[in-house]
Each structure stands twice: as structure tokens, then as C-alpha cells.
Design a protein around this motif. Structure first.
Motif, mmCIF file in Angstrom:
data_model
loop_
_atom_site.group_PDB
_atom_site.id
_atom_site.type_symbol
_atom_site.label_atom_id
_atom_site.label_comp_id
_atom_site.label_asym_id
_atom_site.label_seq_id
_atom_site.Cartn_x
_atom_site.Cartn_y
_atom_site.Cartn_z
ATOM 1 N N VAL A 77 15.089 16.273 -29.198
ATOM 2 C CA VAL A 77 14.299 15.064 -29.011
ATOM 3 C C VAL A 77 13.895 14.556 -30.392
ATOM 4 O O VAL A 77 13.409 15.324 -31.230
ATOM 5 N N HIS A 78 14.126 13.278 -30.614
ATOM 6 C CA HIS A 78 13.661 12.605 -31.823
ATOM 7 C C HIS A 78 12.621 11.584 -31.376
ATOM 8 O O HIS A 78 12.753 10.975 -30.315
ATOM 9 N N SER A 79 11.599 11.403 -32.190
ATOM 10 C CA SER A 79 10.459 10.568 -31.808
ATOM 11 C C SER A 79 10.146 9.550 -32.883
ATOM 12 O O SER A 79 10.441 9.767 -34.060
ATOM 13 N N ARG A 80 9.532 8.459 -32.453
ATOM 14 C CA ARG A 80 9.115 7.442 -33.424
ATOM 15 C C ARG A 80 7.851 6.749 -32.934
ATOM 16 O O ARG A 80 7.600 6.656 -31.731
ATOM 17 N N VAL A 81 7.097 6.269 -33.876
ATOM 18 C CA VAL A 81 5.883 5.504 -33.579
ATOM 19 C C VAL A 81 6.285 4.050 -33.402
ATOM 20 O O VAL A 81 6.986 3.475 -34.238
ATOM 21 N N LEU A 82 5.841 3.453 -32.301
ATOM 22 C CA LEU A 82 6.128 2.045 -32.024
ATOM 23 C C LEU A 82 4.967 1.132 -32.403
ATOM 24 O O LEU A 82 5.174 -0.005 -32.824
ATOM 25 N N VAL A 88 -5.398 3.541 -30.033
ATOM 26 C CA VAL A 88 -4.209 3.663 -29.180
ATOM 27 C C VAL A 88 -2.962 3.907 -30.026
ATOM 28 O O VAL A 88 -2.784 3.302 -31.087
ATOM 29 N N LEU A 89 -2.107 4.785 -29.508
ATOM 30 C CA LEU A 89 -0.825 5.071 -30.140
ATOM 31 C C LEU A 89 0.270 4.885 -29.093
ATOM 32 O O LEU A 89 0.170 5.410 -27.983
ATOM 33 N N ARG A 90 1.274 4.100 -29.437
ATOM 34 C CA ARG A 90 2.430 3.926 -28.564
ATOM 35 C C ARG A 90 3.631 4.485 -29.302
ATOM 36 O O ARG A 90 3.856 4.187 -30.485
ATOM 37 N N ALA A 105 18.113 10.951 -22.047
ATOM 38 C CA ALA A 105 16.935 10.272 -21.518
ATOM 39 C C ALA A 105 16.122 9.706 -22.670
ATOM 40 O O ALA A 105 16.213 10.174 -23.810
ATOM 41 N N SER A 106 15.332 8.704 -22.350
ATOM 42 C CA SER A 106 14.387 8.162 -23.329
ATOM 43 C C SER A 106 13.045 7.987 -22.630
ATOM 44 O O SER A 106 12.983 7.865 -21.404
ATOM 45 N N CYS A 107 12.011 8.008 -23.425
ATOM 46 C CA CYS A 107 10.659 7.970 -22.872
ATOM 47 C C CYS A 107 9.772 7.170 -23.817
ATOM 48 O O CYS A 107 9.842 7.341 -25.031
ATOM 49 N N GLU A 108 8.970 6.299 -23.257
ATOM 50 C CA GLU A 108 7.976 5.566 -24.033
ATOM 51 C C GLU A 108 6.606 5.886 -23.468
ATOM 52 O O GLU A 108 6.409 5.859 -22.251
ATOM 53 N N ALA A 131 -0.989 7.627 -41.393
ATOM 54 C CA ALA A 131 0.241 8.399 -41.158
ATOM 55 C C ALA A 131 1.091 7.733 -40.082
ATOM 56 O O ALA A 131 2.317 7.653 -40.206
ATOM 57 N N ALA A 132 0.457 7.229 -39.041
ATOM 58 C CA ALA A 132 1.184 6.540 -37.972
ATOM 59 C C ALA A 132 1.770 5.226 -38.493
ATOM 60 O O ALA A 132 2.923 4.897 -38.198
ATOM 61 N N GLN A 133 0.984 4.490 -39.273
ATOM 62 C CA GLN A 133 1.466 3.224 -39.850
ATOM 63 C C GLN A 133 2.689 3.470 -40.734
ATOM 64 O O GLN A 133 3.635 2.689 -40.723
ATOM 65 N N ALA A 134 2.669 4.572 -41.484
ATOM 66 C CA ALA A 134 3.778 4.893 -42.379
ATOM 67 C C ALA A 134 5.062 5.182 -41.603
ATOM 68 O O ALA A 134 6.162 5.022 -42.136
ATOM 69 N N ARG A 135 4.943 5.589 -40.343
ATOM 70 C CA ARG A 135 6.118 5.918 -39.522
ATOM 71 C C ARG A 135 6.610 4.731 -38.685
ATOM 72 O O ARG A 135 7.640 4.844 -38.039
ATOM 73 N N LEU A 136 5.890 3.625 -38.692
ATOM 74 C CA LEU A 136 6.335 2.452 -37.937
ATOM 75 C C LEU A 136 7.690 1.986 -38.448
ATOM 76 O O LEU A 136 7.906 1.894 -39.656
ATOM 77 N N GLY A 137 8.591 1.717 -37.526
ATOM 78 C CA GLY A 137 9.890 1.189 -37.916
ATOM 79 C C GLY A 137 10.759 2.177 -38.667
ATOM 80 O O GLY A 137 11.739 1.774 -39.285
ATOM 81 N N GLN A 138 10.418 3.451 -38.615
ATOM 82 C CA GLN A 138 11.193 4.459 -39.334
ATOM 83 C C GLN A 138 12.627 4.499 -38.809
ATOM 84 O O GLN A 138 12.867 4.382 -37.609
ATOM 85 N N VAL A 139 13.564 4.682 -39.699
ATOM 86 C CA VAL A 139 14.984 4.706 -39.356
ATOM 87 C C VAL A 139 15.294 5.935 -38.519
ATOM 88 O O VAL A 139 14.636 6.966 -38.634
ATOM 89 N N ALA A 140 16.325 5.827 -37.696
ATOM 90 C CA ALA A 140 16.749 6.931 -36.839
ATOM 91 C C ALA A 140 17.044 8.174 -37.669
ATOM 92 O O ALA A 140 17.308 8.107 -38.859
#
Length: 147
Positions: A77-82, A88-90, A105-108, A131-140
Motif C-alpha cells: 500500500v502506498h499513501s498520499r495526503v490529499l 481535518v486530514l484527507r 484497490a484504492s481507498c480515500e 509535515a502534511a502540507q509538505a506531502r501534498l501532491g507528492q509524486v507516486a
């Protein structure tokens, strides 16, 4: 998605249902384990949650099932911050068959940071939000980039 997997594991025979593929309860469980690894990377560590009397409450979860997983399959499983807001964290997870690379499968999820004493939502610490902001839009992840 994150560079390193947030979860890696195996589908065991007892994870499978009457049709022979991994039952939905195990997808949810593996996504949950990935969630806690993602939280750790953001600074929402077990120590922080215990010492600060904080918690994370899931308020929405959507799963899409795309491919069967069978006993013996290894999954990642690979994860990313949306999105990150004050309380709130999505975020999203993508589960792949580690051998074939196919998305199983994918999960949001949307989760709220809570004060366990007051039982109310509360703001993330600045360090967690950063830390969450820094991960926004992070590449696969590296595996995805190779495909």
C-alpha cells in the motif's frame, strides 16, 4: 503516493472468502495499518497521541475494488495526503499486487484530529500540519515511477 510503502504484507488463506479471494474486511484492515504508518510519518505518533490525549477519528471512507487478491499474494500500500486543514486530514491509499504491480484497490479517507478528553475536534500541531502540507501532491512511489 509515498516513496516507501505504508504497508506490505501477504494474503493468507484465512483472509479469503467463499469465492476464494481476499474478503473486504481484510482490505479495510490492511488500509488501516497503512493509515497508522502514514500518521507516524506526519508526526501523529503513538507517543504523541497517548501523551497529548489526542486521537484520530475516521469520518468518511470510500473503497474501490479493482482486482482480486488471492492467498499467497504479496500486497503493498502506498499513501498520499490529499488535503490538510486545521483539524481535518484527507488522504488516499493504493493497494497493489507487489508481484504484478496491478492496482487491487484504492481507498480515500477523511479523518479528524480529536481531543480525547473533551471528545471534540481540535487543531493539529503546527509540526503535523507542516509535515502534511509538505506531502501534498507528492509524486507516486519509486515502483510507480518505474512503470
Amino acid at each position: 503516493m509515498t516513496q516507501d510503502p505504508t504497508y506490505r504484507g501477504t494474503v493468507y488463506p484465512w483472509h479469503c472468502d467463499h469465492v476464494g479471494h481476499m474478503n473486504v474486511m481484510w482490505y479495510v484492515g490492511k488500509f488501516d495499518e497503512a493509515t497508522w504508518t502514514l500518521f507516524l510519518r506526519l508526526g501523529l505518533t503513538p507517543t504523541y497521541l497517548r501523551e497529548q490525549q489526542r486521537g484520530m477519528a475516521a469520518v468518511q471512507q470510500n473503497i474501490s475494488y479493482r482486482r482480486e487478491l488471492l492467498a499467497g499474494d504479496v500486497v503493498e500500500v502506498h499513501s498520499r495526503v490529499l488535503e490538510v486543514r486545521e483539524k481535518v486530514l484527507r488522504f488516499a491509499h493504493e493497494m497493489r499486487n507487489a508481484e504484478t504491480g496491478e492496482v487491487a484497490a484504492s481507498c480515500e479517507l477523511t479523518a479528524v484530529h480529536v481531543d480525547r478528553q473533551s471528545r471534540r475536534s481540535c487543531a493539529f500541531p503546527d509540526t503535523v500540519r507542516a509535515a502534511a502540507q509538505a506531502r501534498l501532491g507528492q509524486v507516486a512511489g519509486a515502483q510507480d515511477a518505474a512503470r
